[in-house]
Design a protein around this motif. Structure first.
Motif, PDB file in Angstrom:
ATOM      1  N   MET A 145       0.842  -1.175   0.000  1.00  0.00           N
ATOM      2  CA  MET A 145       0.000   0.000   0.000  1.00  0.00           C
ATOM      3  C   MET A 145       0.886   1.236   0.000  1.00  0.00           C
ATOM      4  N   ASN A 146       0.711   2.133  -0.952  1.00  0.00           N
ATOM      5  CA  ASN A 146       1.515   3.346  -1.037  1.00  0.00           C
ATOM      6  C   ASN A 146       0.822   4.560  -0.453  1.00  0.00           C
ATOM      7  N   ASP A 147      -0.314   4.363   0.166  1.00  0.00           N
ATOM      8  CA  ASP A 147      -1.062   5.457   0.763  1.00  0.00           C
ATOM      9  C   ASP A 147      -0.212   6.154   1.829  1.00  0.00           C
ATOM     10  N   LYS A 148      -0.178   7.483   1.805  1.00  0.00           N
ATOM     11  CA  LYS A 148       0.602   8.270   2.752  1.00  0.00           C
ATOM     12  C   LYS A 148       0.197   8.001   4.200  1.00  0.00           C
ATOM     13  N   THR A 149      -1.054   7.655   4.455  1.00  0.00           N
ATOM     14  CA  THR A 149      -1.527   7.443   5.817  1.00  0.00           C
ATOM     15  C   THR A 149      -1.496   5.981   6.240  1.00  0.00           C
ATOM     16  N   SER A 150      -0.873   5.127   5.470  1.00  0.00           N
ATOM     17  CA  SER A 150      -0.747   3.712   5.823  1.00  0.00           C
ATOM     18  C   SER A 150       0.082   3.561   7.089  1.00  0.00           C
ATOM     19  N   ILE A 151      -0.233   2.557   7.900  1.00  0.00           N
ATOM     20  CA  ILE A 151       0.576   2.297   9.085  1.00  0.00           C
ATOM     21  C   ILE A 151       1.324   0.978   8.947  1.00  0.00           C
ATOM     22  N   SER A 152       1.749   0.679   7.726  1.00  0.00           N
ATOM     23  CA  SER A 152       2.519  -0.537   7.503  1.00  0.00           C
ATOM     24  C   SER A 152       3.929  -0.416   8.095  1.00  0.00           C
ATOM     25  N   ARG A 153       4.390   0.811   8.332  1.00  0.00           N
ATOM     26  CA  ARG A 153       5.675   1.060   8.983  1.00  0.00           C
ATOM     27  C   ARG A 153       5.418   1.841  10.265  1.00  0.00           C
ATOM     28  N   PRO A 154       6.265   1.667  11.278  1.00  0.00           N
ATOM     29  CA  PRO A 154       6.090   2.458  12.504  1.00  0.00           C
ATOM     30  C   PRO A 154       6.105   3.953  12.196  1.00  0.00           C
ATOM     31  N   SER A 155       5.246   4.680  12.873  1.00  0.00           N
ATOM     32  CA  SER A 155       5.139   6.114  12.658  1.00  0.00           C
ATOM     33  C   SER A 155       5.396   6.838  13.977  1.00  0.00           C
ATOM     34  N   LEU A 156       6.414   7.716  13.991  1.00  0.00           N
ATOM     35  CA  LEU A 156       6.728   8.496  15.182  1.00  0.00           C
ATOM     36  C   LEU A 156       5.950   9.799  15.151  1.00  0.00           C
ATOM     37  N   ARG A 215      -5.977  10.759  20.132  1.00  0.00           N
ATOM     38  CA  ARG A 215      -5.550  11.303  18.840  1.00  0.00           C
ATOM     39  C   ARG A 215      -4.038  11.184  18.742  1.00  0.00           C
ATOM     40  N   PHE A 216      -3.573  10.804  17.549  1.00  0.00           N
ATOM     41  CA  PHE A 216      -2.141  10.683  17.272  1.00  0.00           C
ATOM     42  C   PHE A 216      -1.864  11.450  15.988  1.00  0.00           C
ATOM     43  N   ILE A 217      -0.813  12.253  16.008  1.00  0.00           N
ATOM     44  CA  ILE A 217      -0.438  13.034  14.827  1.00  0.00           C
ATOM     45  C   ILE A 217       1.037  12.764  14.530  1.00  0.00           C
ATOM     46  N   TYR A 251      -3.012  12.201  10.505  1.00  0.00           N
ATOM     47  CA  TYR A 251      -3.753  12.174  11.758  1.00  0.00           C
ATOM     48  C   TYR A 251      -4.414  10.816  11.919  1.00  0.00           C
ATOM     49  N   TYR A 252      -4.459  10.343  13.153  1.00  0.00           N
ATOM     50  CA  TYR A 252      -5.110   9.074  13.444  1.00  0.00           C
ATOM     51  C   TYR A 252      -5.973   9.247  14.685  1.00  0.00           C
ATOM     52  N   LEU A 253      -7.160   8.747  14.634  1.00  0.00           N
ATOM     53  CA  LEU A 253      -8.062   8.763  15.771  1.00  0.00           C
ATOM     54  C   LEU A 253      -8.216   7.320  16.230  1.00  0.00           C
ATOM     55  N   VAL A 310      -8.250   6.856  10.040  1.00  0.00           N
ATOM     56  CA  VAL A 310      -7.025   7.393   9.446  1.00  0.00           C
ATOM     57  C   VAL A 310      -7.297   8.688   8.710  1.00  0.00           C
ATOM     58  N   GLY A 311      -6.402   9.681   8.903  1.00  0.00           N
ATOM     59  CA  GLY A 311      -6.516  10.921   8.165  1.00  0.00           C
ATOM     60  C   GLY A 311      -7.492  11.913   8.773  1.00  0.00           C
ATOM     61  N   ASP A 312      -7.906  11.697  10.002  1.00  0.00           N
ATOM     62  CA  ASP A 312      -8.862  12.580  10.656  1.00  0.00           C
ATOM     63  C   ASP A 312      -8.155  13.824  11.179  1.00  0.00           C
ATOM     64  N   THR A 313      -8.691  15.005  10.870  1.00  0.00           N
ATOM     65  CA  THR A 313      -8.092  16.242  11.368  1.00  0.00           C
ATOM     66  C   THR A 313      -8.788  16.759  12.598  1.00  0.00           C
ATOM     67  N   MET A 314      -9.969  16.292  12.890  1.00  0.00           N
ATOM     68  CA  MET A 314     -10.743  16.671  14.060  1.00  0.00           C
ATOM     69  C   MET A 314     -11.007  18.170  14.155  1.00  0.00           C
ATOM     70  N   LYS A 315     -10.873  18.909  13.083  1.00  0.00           N
ATOM     71  CA  LYS A 315     -11.157  20.337  13.083  1.00  0.00           C
ATOM     72  C   LYS A 315     -12.612  20.533  12.683  1.00  0.00           C
TER      73      LYS A 315
END
Length: 121
Positions: free
Chosen positions: A1-12, A79-81, A86-88, A115-120
């Motif tokens: 999956m090449n989606d920018k918001t994928s969590i296939s790799r650890p995200s700091l 919430r994680f950014i 953004y991730y909820l 995935v991709g939630d901005t919560m604004k």
């Protein structure tokens, strides 16, 4: 999956409140059977250390000086950014923790992730 918001790799990134104020550094990663959020916290027992209080056992007594420190329930929604988006995290529960003399790591297991939630709003 090449989606920018994928969590296939650890995200700091950071766990943040509803106003995007940083609560604590964190890492979101996809395990074999689940996705988990690891949150770092200062291992100094005090009332202001809300993140550490999320991981205190409810059936134990914690005292520093003459003050009792009470556990704080882990929020059901976190919430994680990060640089990947953004991730909820919904339905969060404690999945363990580890501590050394100065740093603790609490692990959170969510039931679902938006995935991709901005919560604004």
């Amino acid at each position: 999956m090449n989606d920018k918001t994928s969590i296939s790799r650890p995200s700091l990134g950071y766990s943040v409140d509803k106003n995007d104020k940083i609560i604590a550094p964190a890492m979101l990663r996809d395990g074999r059977n689940h996705t988990e959020l690891s949150i770092l916290y200062n291992n100094e027992l005090c009332e202001e250390n809300i993140v550490q209080r999320w991981f205190l056992a409810e059936d134990a007594e914690y005292v520093t000086g003459d003050k009792e420190i009470l556990p704080e329930p882990l929020p059901k929604t976190i919430r994680f950014i990060s640089g990947t988006g953004y991730y909820l995290l919904l339905g969060c529960r404690v999945f363990g923790f580890s501590e050394n003399s100065s740093v603790g790591t609490g692990n959170v297991l969510p039931d679902r992730i938006v995935v991709g939630d901005t919560m604004k709003q």
